[in-house]
Design an enzyme around this catalytic site. Structure first.
Site, short mmCIF file in Angstrom:
data_model
loop_
_atom_site.label_atom_id
_atom_site.label_comp_id
_atom_site.label_asym_id
_atom_site.label_seq_id
_atom_site.Cartn_x
_atom_site.Cartn_y
_atom_site.Cartn_z
N CYS A 86 0.84 -1.20 0.00
CA CYS A 86 0.00 0.00 0.00
C CYS A 86 0.88 1.25 0.00
CB CYS A 86 -0.98 -0.04 1.18
SG CYS A 86 -2.47 0.92 0.85
N HIS A 206 -3.77 -5.58 1.37
CA HIS A 206 -3.11 -5.85 2.65
C HIS A 206 -3.18 -7.32 3.06
CE1 HIS A 206 -2.38 -1.66 3.84
NE2 HIS A 206 -3.51 -1.40 3.21
N GLU A 208 -1.27 -8.81 4.98
CA GLU A 208 -0.87 -8.93 6.40
C GLU A 208 -2.06 -8.88 7.34
OE1 GLU A 208 -0.57 -6.25 4.59
OE2 GLU A 208 -0.69 -4.40 5.79
N1 GLN Z 1 -3.41 2.01 3.78
C1 GLN Z 1 -2.53 2.73 3.14
O1 GLN Z 1 -1.36 2.40 3.07
C2 GLN Z 1 -3.02 4.02 2.51
C3 GLN Z 1 -2.15 4.41 1.34
C4 GLN Z 1 -2.30 5.84 0.89
N2 GLN Z 1 -2.01 6.78 1.90
C5 GLN Z 1 -3.61 6.05 0.18
O2 GLN Z 1 -4.59 6.43 0.78
O3 GLN Z 1 -3.64 5.78 -0.99
#
Ligand code: GLN
Length: 233
Positions: A86, A206, A208
């Protein structure tokens, strides 16, 4: 497997990532700070999710200039394994350790929902514990996940077997034009990519967050168990 997790101001998924690594590898990772200028001995560096520097300028843009990125780059150039999830993926693209960019989601809304990923290659340390074509669930939590690259770059990624994951619908159907199967509008439904040596991997969802049976599903375990197998020689 000696793993290190890089924390930036605004990172918020480092503990989820540490928990997943500990659960699957049996070993606690080392937490690293973005201003560190040297690394301990590591097999894997993880850039976790969050909002480094508040997503100011562009998601990942400022994190890519943190001092530790010099060390991460040198580590990757030595053939080290790097995983970006992410915001970590966004930082890796901004640092040009991975090609392409993560633009604002199609539809302009933050996505907080389950995503479904298809494994596009099992020929990497990150994906060896899946089979090509496997579909698994992984939470999405981002505003800027719309993977974009030039047509030539996309062709190169496909030609070199460097697309790790694609978004599909829950039944496994691929349709880049559908917001059901490709919720953020990524080009060619790309959810995760690999470096030329396949040792740097970034993905928006994600895994994880789905590694503990107590949390209802273990879809994300193969990412970590594959790394453990490759890095515990
Ligand atoms: N959960 C995250 O890593 C968010 C990633 C990033 N800040 C976005 O909103 O795209």
């Amino acid at each position: 497997m000696k793993a290190g997790i890089v924390v930036f101001p605004g990172t918020n998924r480092e503990r989820d990532m540490a928990q997943a690594l500990r659960l699957v590898s049996g070993k606690a990772p080392t937490m690293l700070w973005h201003r560190d200028t040297s690394l301990p001995e590591l097999d894997l560096i993880v850039l976790p999710g969050g909002f480094s520097f508040g997503d100011y300028l562009r998601s990942g843009a400022m994190g890519a200039h943190s001092p530790i990125l010099r060390e991460v780059r040198a580590f990757a150039e030595r053939g080290g394994y790097v995983l970006g999830v992410c915001n970590g993926f966004q930082i890796l693209t901004e640092a040009q350790l991975l090609p392409g960019a993560l633009l604002r989601n199609a539809g302009m809304r933050f996505l907080s929902q389950d995503g479904f990923l298809r494994v596009e290659t099992s020929d990497t340390a990150f994906t060896r514990d899946w089979s090509k074509g496997d579909v698994f669930r992984a939470p999405l939590a981002h505003g800027d996940g719309n993977y974009t690259a030039s047509e030539a770059e996309l062709d190169r990624l496909e030609g070199e077997d460097r697309v790790a994951f694609r978004y599909v619908c829950p039944h496994g159907t691929l349709d880049a034009a559908s917001r059901v199967s490709n919720p953020n509008g990524s080009q060619r439904s790309i959810a995760g990519v690999l470096s030329a040596n396949k040792r740097v991997c970034g993905l928006m969802p994600h895994p994880e967050n789905l590694v503990d049976p107590d949390l209802g599903a273990t879809d994300g375990v193969p990412l970590f168990s594959g790394l453990v197998k490759s890095l515990v020689a």
